[in-house]
Design a protein around this motif. Structure first.
Motif, PDB file in Angstrom:
ATOM      1  N   VAL A  43       0.708  -1.162   0.090  1.00  0.00           N
ATOM      2  CA  VAL A  43      -0.140  -0.092   0.078  1.00  0.00           C
ATOM      3  C   VAL A  43       0.723   1.107   0.014  1.00  0.00           C
ATOM      4  CG1 VAL A  43      -1.922   1.343   1.306  1.00  0.00           C
ATOM      5  CG2 VAL A  43      -1.792  -1.307   1.157  1.00  0.00           C
ATOM      6  N   CYS A  44       1.841   1.304   0.835  1.00  0.00           N
ATOM      7  CA  CYS A  44       3.076   2.422   0.778  1.00  0.00           C
ATOM      8  C   CYS A  44       3.312   2.673  -0.660  1.00  0.00           C
ATOM      9  CB  CYS A  44       3.990   2.132   1.750  1.00  0.00           C
ATOM     10  SG  CYS A  44       3.534   2.101   3.666  1.00  0.00           S
ATOM     11  N   ARG A  45       3.970   1.575  -1.172  1.00  0.00           N
ATOM     12  CA  ARG A  45       4.576   1.711  -2.416  1.00  0.00           C
ATOM     13  C   ARG A  45       3.488   2.256  -3.622  1.00  0.00           C
ATOM     14  NH1 ARG A  45      10.111   0.467  -2.031  1.00  0.00           N
ATOM     15  NH2 ARG A  45      10.211   0.160   0.214  1.00  0.00           N
ATOM     16  N   TYR A  46       2.219   1.763  -3.585  1.00  0.00           N
ATOM     17  CA  TYR A  46       1.335   2.365  -4.200  1.00  0.00           C
ATOM     18  C   TYR A  46       0.985   3.697  -4.217  1.00  0.00           C
ATOM     19  CZ  TYR A  46      -3.307   3.233  -6.213  1.00  0.00           C
ATOM     20  OH  TYR A  46      -4.225   3.775  -6.541  1.00  0.00           O
ATOM     21  N   LEU A  47       1.107   3.982  -3.051  1.00  0.00           N
ATOM     22  CA  LEU A  47       0.541   5.746  -2.797  1.00  0.00           C
ATOM     23  C   LEU A  47       1.759   6.585  -3.211  1.00  0.00           C
ATOM     24  CD1 LEU A  47      -0.860   5.292   0.922  1.00  0.00           C
ATOM     25  CD2 LEU A  47      -2.077   5.964  -1.150  1.00  0.00           C
ATOM     26  N   GLU A  48       2.992   6.059  -3.047  1.00  0.00           N
ATOM     27  CA  GLU A  48       4.109   6.962  -3.466  1.00  0.00           C
ATOM     28  C   GLU A  48       4.119   6.852  -5.273  1.00  0.00           C
ATOM     29  OE1 GLU A  48       7.756   5.196  -1.806  1.00  0.00           O
ATOM     30  OE2 GLU A  48       6.663   5.015  -0.230  1.00  0.00           O
ATOM     31  N   ASP A  49       3.579   5.960  -5.771  1.00  0.00           N
ATOM     32  CA  ASP A  49       3.254   5.888  -7.324  1.00  0.00           C
ATOM     33  C   ASP A  49       2.037   6.903  -7.674  1.00  0.00           C
ATOM     34  OD1 ASP A  49       5.300   3.981  -7.735  1.00  0.00           O
ATOM     35  OD2 ASP A  49       3.955   2.405  -7.706  1.00  0.00           O
ATOM     36  N   LEU A  50       1.129   6.747  -6.899  1.00  0.00           N
ATOM     37  CA  LEU A  50       0.234   7.458  -7.240  1.00  0.00           C
ATOM     38  C   LEU A  50       0.516   8.886  -6.895  1.00  0.00           C
ATOM     39  CD1 LEU A  50      -2.876   8.083  -7.658  1.00  0.00           C
ATOM     40  CD2 LEU A  50      -3.288   7.250  -5.405  1.00  0.00           C
ATOM     41  N   ALA A  51       0.980   9.365  -5.841  1.00  0.00           N
ATOM     42  CA  ALA A  51       1.659  10.720  -5.616  1.00  0.00           C
ATOM     43  C   ALA A  51       2.357  11.287  -6.549  1.00  0.00           C
ATOM     44  CB  ALA A  51       2.181  10.855  -4.322  1.00  0.00           C
ATOM     45  N   GLY A  52       3.167  10.346  -7.297  1.00  0.00           N
ATOM     46  CA  GLY A  52       4.223  10.893  -8.229  1.00  0.00           C
ATOM     47  C   GLY A  52       3.244  11.086  -9.569  1.00  0.00           C
ATOM     48  N   ASP A  53       2.382  10.136  -9.615  1.00  0.00           N
ATOM     49  CA  ASP A  53       1.472  10.268 -10.806  1.00  0.00           C
ATOM     50  C   ASP A  53       0.619  11.644 -11.020  1.00  0.00           C
ATOM     51  OD1 ASP A  53       2.577   8.261 -12.444  1.00  0.00           O
ATOM     52  OD2 ASP A  53       0.835   6.653 -11.526  1.00  0.00           O
ATOM     53  N   TYR A  54       0.219  11.941  -9.867  1.00  0.00           N
ATOM     54  CA  TYR A  54      -0.728  13.097  -9.552  1.00  0.00           C
ATOM     55  C   TYR A  54       0.370  14.264  -9.723  1.00  0.00           C
ATOM     56  CZ  TYR A  54      -2.746  16.969  -7.641  1.00  0.00           C
ATOM     57  OH  TYR A  54      -3.133  18.597  -7.313  1.00  0.00           O
ATOM     58  N   HIS A  55       1.384  14.228  -9.136  1.00  0.00           N
ATOM     59  CA  HIS A  55       2.385  15.702  -9.255  1.00  0.00           C
ATOM     60  C   HIS A  55       2.622  15.763 -10.468  1.00  0.00           C
ATOM     61  CE1 HIS A  55       2.720  16.120  -4.884  1.00  0.00           C
ATOM     62  NE2 HIS A  55       3.303  15.139  -4.793  1.00  0.00           N
ATOM     63  N   ARG A  56       2.857  14.704 -11.239  1.00  0.00           N
ATOM     64  CA  ARG A  56       3.300  14.938 -12.696  1.00  0.00           C
ATOM     65  C   ARG A  56       1.880  15.150 -13.708  1.00  0.00           C
ATOM     66  NH1 ARG A  56       6.663  10.579 -11.402  1.00  0.00           N
ATOM     67  NH2 ARG A  56       5.034   9.264 -11.568  1.00  0.00           N
ATOM     68  N   PHE A  57       0.867  14.904 -13.436  1.00  0.00           N
ATOM     69  CA  PHE A  57      -0.455  15.416 -13.891  1.00  0.00           C
ATOM     70  C   PHE A  57      -0.688  16.745 -13.808  1.00  0.00           C
ATOM     71  CE2 PHE A  57      -4.561  16.351 -12.105  1.00  0.00           C
ATOM     72  CZ  PHE A  57      -5.406  16.744 -13.387  1.00  0.00           C
ATOM     73  N   TYR A  58      -0.397  17.148 -12.509  1.00  0.00           N
ATOM     74  CA  TYR A  58      -0.656  18.716 -12.128  1.00  0.00           C
ATOM     75  C   TYR A  58       0.190  19.671 -12.696  1.00  0.00           C
ATOM     76  CZ  TYR A  58      -1.684  22.472  -8.965  1.00  0.00           C
ATOM     77  OH  TYR A  58      -2.007  24.008  -8.639  1.00  0.00           O
ATOM     78  N   ASP A  59       1.429  19.038 -12.899  1.00  0.00           N
ATOM     79  CA  ASP A  59       2.433  19.917 -13.763  1.00  0.00           C
ATOM     80  C   ASP A  59       2.103  19.885 -15.265  1.00  0.00           C
ATOM     81  OD1 ASP A  59       3.848  20.257 -11.241  1.00  0.00           O
ATOM     82  OD2 ASP A  59       5.462  18.647 -11.627  1.00  0.00           O
ATOM     83  N   SER A  60       1.410  19.039 -15.673  1.00  0.00           N
ATOM     84  CA  SER A  60       1.106  19.111 -17.280  1.00  0.00           C
ATOM     85  C   SER A  60      -0.082  19.609 -17.722  1.00  0.00           C
ATOM     86  CB  SER A  60       1.254  17.738 -17.573  1.00  0.00           C
ATOM     87  OG  SER A  60       2.387  17.110 -17.383  1.00  0.00           O
ATOM     88  N   CYS A  61      -1.251  19.492 -16.715  1.00  0.00           N
ATOM     89  CA  CYS A  61      -2.635  19.722 -17.161  1.00  0.00           C
ATOM     90  C   CYS A  61      -3.120  20.742 -16.059  1.00  0.00           C
ATOM     91  CB  CYS A  61      -3.434  18.456 -16.844  1.00  0.00           C
ATOM     92  SG  CYS A  61      -2.956  16.943 -17.958  1.00  0.00           S
ATOM     93  N   ARG A  62      -3.659  21.768 -16.435  1.00  0.00           N
ATOM     94  CA  ARG A  62      -4.137  22.986 -15.775  1.00  0.00           C
ATOM     95  C   ARG A  62      -5.416  22.577 -15.275  1.00  0.00           C
ATOM     96  NH1 ARG A  62      -2.340  27.300 -12.862  1.00  0.00           N
ATOM     97  NH2 ARG A  62      -4.020  28.267 -12.404  1.00  0.00           N
ATOM     98  N   VAL A  63      -5.665  22.534 -13.806  1.00  0.00           N
ATOM     99  CA  VAL A  63      -7.030  22.242 -13.213  1.00  0.00           C
ATOM    100  C   VAL A  63      -7.878  23.556 -13.227  1.00  0.00           C
ATOM    101  CG1 VAL A  63      -7.984  21.267 -11.218  1.00  0.00           C
ATOM    102  CG2 VAL A  63      -5.992  20.263 -12.226  1.00  0.00           C
ATOM    103  N   LEU A  64      -7.329  24.598 -12.484  1.00  0.00           N
ATOM    104  CA  LEU A  64      -8.285  25.676 -12.391  1.00  0.00           C
ATOM    105  C   LEU A  64      -7.986  26.743 -13.467  1.00  0.00           C
ATOM    106  CD1 LEU A  64      -7.681  26.090  -8.469  1.00  0.00           C
ATOM    107  CD2 LEU A  64      -9.178  24.959  -9.744  1.00  0.00           C
ATOM    108  N   PRO A  65      -8.970  27.644 -14.047  1.00  0.00           N
ATOM    109  CA  PRO A  65      -8.806  28.381 -14.823  1.00  0.00           C
ATOM    110  C   PRO A  65      -7.773  29.621 -14.191  1.00  0.00           C
ATOM    111  CG  PRO A  65     -11.040  29.009 -13.646  1.00  0.00           C
ATOM    112  CD  PRO A  65     -10.464  27.528 -13.384  1.00  0.00           C
ATOM    113  N   MET A  66      -6.991  30.021 -15.204  1.00  0.00           N
ATOM    114  CA  MET A  66      -6.165  31.330 -14.848  1.00  0.00           C
ATOM    115  C   MET A  66      -7.067  32.857 -15.208  1.00  0.00           C
ATOM    116  SD  MET A  66      -2.553  30.046 -16.205  1.00  0.00           S
ATOM    117  CE  MET A  66      -1.815  31.203 -15.563  1.00  0.00           C
ATOM    118  N   GLY A  67      -6.678  33.555 -13.883  1.00  0.00           N
ATOM    119  CA  GLY A  67      -6.979  35.039 -14.454  1.00  0.00           C
ATOM    120  C   GLY A  67      -8.554  35.032 -14.592  1.00  0.00           C
TER     121      GLY A  67
END
Length: 550
Positions: A489-513
């Protein structure tokens, strides 16, 4: 489409292909294995089903794989199916099918990932069970974390789990503990075979506070008072330490009760009826070698006193009489011989040895500034639960102790695990949850809600990866529970956190300005909400908090 849905689709498709080509459908395996390819360019999922079946049905695996791919490419939710190597089938899932996992998570909430795999099983989980002669040492602390997480993990599969602490309050170590307390109360050095450390002085003083007359009693009565009151005080401290660590037990069983209640004699009588008991040199022996043990065991010594195994026999029988169909024992590295011994005890009692599982945990070492820590300020001779918690906190302590397989020793770098950096695995996972929580607050401030009607817009590679990882959570829990390996479960969560951080860096979630809110923003927000839920569910299984701010 979840991994479970895909596995079912594969099995049904393979059955149809076998029938179409006049091949033996009985060759289909009960479980179809699907995996995430290491290289995302190969597809979302892959299966070796054609390789499994080819030889059994007399068809070249690559040919069978081609038939499978042709059939799968026309199935709902499958965007592409292709053959690789000697017969692997690589699959790409349509965005609209893949995004169903977001609906599953948000619909399931805290229950997402659970199953009924162990429904009807009654499991007794015994762990820690430290002698009440001192604080919980670092090895026992590992079991406090892992055992509690394993109990939570088994419960996710609908097992009825009772966490039990076997209170070793019978035998010579308790006498040595009492003598040590008496010596400390008198201001004398600890007996040669006794216990040291500041905690002995503290408990001795507390005994005198409770019983001011104790030191004036005859020697035997004095020692009995210090034994009874001291053990009670020590065990109270142990319980409190475990509670503060997030580990509580449903049942506390006293070893002494096995002897005073007649359970030991009851067990011996049953073994005698089974023909598994014999007498030699004035002692009573159990024929454990008949059931795979390396040697027979003395149950009652020649002086009439019970050997330690007598309590173990009675305790196992007591668990079975209480209705448990599986008894899991979590023991330290020096107890490896107990595996064969306890299984032999079960067999000698006429029970199925499979009702006994013994997990052995390896050593834990603390390292500070590159140097190993050897002694505790309080305990004097060992590193304790409190030492670890004082150094890195409860969350990090639990996480680092659960994160590795119990079969492996651990070196805990206190500097790393106390740091607020992405190099610290628990910080990395908790930060992902805090980041998602901040995102939800910011979205609420903007008046931006979730959109579950346009999840098919989630077709970016980072979105697809994140959804696939979320979809793996139920299978991770099922596998981790089956293998008794909460570290997965620990190793899975680390993979999931990594996938989320990479997603957040590539995909804008909230509108800007002044950018208008779009269906894509709201769909991505739903994906983020699902990710946050899964991280929270996983951390809960580990007994680690899911902070909303860091």
């Amino acid at each position: 489409m979840t991994p479970a849905d895909l596995a079912e689709l594969l099995k049904n498709t393979a059955a149809a292909v076998l029938v179409e080509h006049g091949l033996d459908i009985a060759a289909l395996p009960e479980t179809v294995v699907i995996e995430r390819p290491r290289n995302p360019e190969h597809g979302d999922y892959a299966t070796n089903l054609a390789l499994q079946l080819g030889k059994k049905v007399g068809v070249n695996p690559r040919q069978l794989g081609e038939w499978l791919a042709e059939a799968l490419i026309n199935a709902d939710g499958i965007a592409d199916a292709s053959i690789a190597g000697p017969g692997f089938v690589n699959l790409r899932i349509e965005a609209s099918a893949q995004s169903v996992v977001v609906l599953n998570v948000l619909g399931g909430g805290a229950s997402y990932g659970t199953s009924e795999e162990l429904k009807g099983r009654h499991i007794n989980l015994e762990f820690v069970s430290a002698n009440p002669t001192g604080p919980i040492h670092i090895g026992g602390t590992r079991w406090a974390a892992v055992g509690d997480a394993l109990g939570r993990l088994l419960a996710t599969q609908d097992a009825t789990v009772v966490r039990e602490y076997y209170f070793n309050d019978h035998g010579g170590q308790i006498d040595r503990f009492a003598r040590s307390l008496v010596a400390a109360a008198k201001g004398e050095p600890a007996p040669e075979d006794g216990y040291g450390g500041d905690y002995i002085k503290d408990i001795a003083a507390d005994v005198v506070t409770k019983r001011p007359d104790a030191l004036e009693l005859p020697a035997d009565e004095c020692q009995e008072v210090f034994r009874e009151v001291g053990v009670d005080l020590m065990f109270g401290q142990i319980k409190q330490s475990l509670h503060d660590f997030g580990t509580d037990f449903d049942v506390y069983t006293h070893e002494d009760s096995m002897h005073t209640s007649g359970r030991v004699q009851q067990a011996i009588d049953k073994l005698r009826d089974n023909g598994s008991i014999y007498e030699l040199d004035g002692a009573i022996w159990l024929r454990t070698t008949d059931f795979g043990d390396d040697k027979d065991r003395v149950v009652i010594k020649s002086d009439g006193n019970p050997a330690y195994v007598a309590g173990d026999i009675a305790y196992y029988l007591d668990k079975r009489q209480r209705g448990f169909d599986l008894c899991i024992y979590m023991l330290g590295a020096d107890h490896h011989g107990y595996i064969g011994r306890l299984k032999a005890v079960a067999a000698a009692l006429g029970e199925d040895p499979a009702t006994v599982e013994v997990l052995i945990g390896q050593m834990v070492n603390l390292v500070k500034d590159g140097q190993p820590m050897r002694m505790s300020k309080r305990a004097g001779t060992v590193i304790t639960l409190e030492d670890l918690v004082d150094a890195i906190g409860v969350d990090a302590a639990r996480y680092v102790l659960i994160r590795s397989s119990v079969n492996s020793p651990i070196d805990i770098d206190l500097g790393l695990w106390a740091s607020a950096s992405n190099e610290n695995p628990v910080y990395y996972v908790q930060y992902a949850h805090a980041r998602l929580s901040a995102l939800a607050r910011n979205a609420a401030d903007l008046g931006l809600g979730l959109d579950l009607g346009h999840l098919d817009l989630l077709d970016h590679d980072r979105e697809a990866t994140l959804m696939r990882t979320i979809g793996e959570f139920p299978r991770v829990l099922k596998t981790a529970a089956s293998l008794r390996e909460p570290h997965r479960v620990c190793r899975y969560l680390e993979d999931l956190a990594g996938d989320y951080h990479r997603f957040y860096d590539s995909c804008r979630v909230l509108p800007m300005g002044d950018e208008e809110h779009s269906d894509l923003h709201r769909a991505r927000l739903a994906l983020c909400a699902a990710t946050r839920q899964v991280i929270a569910n996983g951390l809960h299984i580990l007994g680690v908090t899911a902070p909303e701010r860091m």
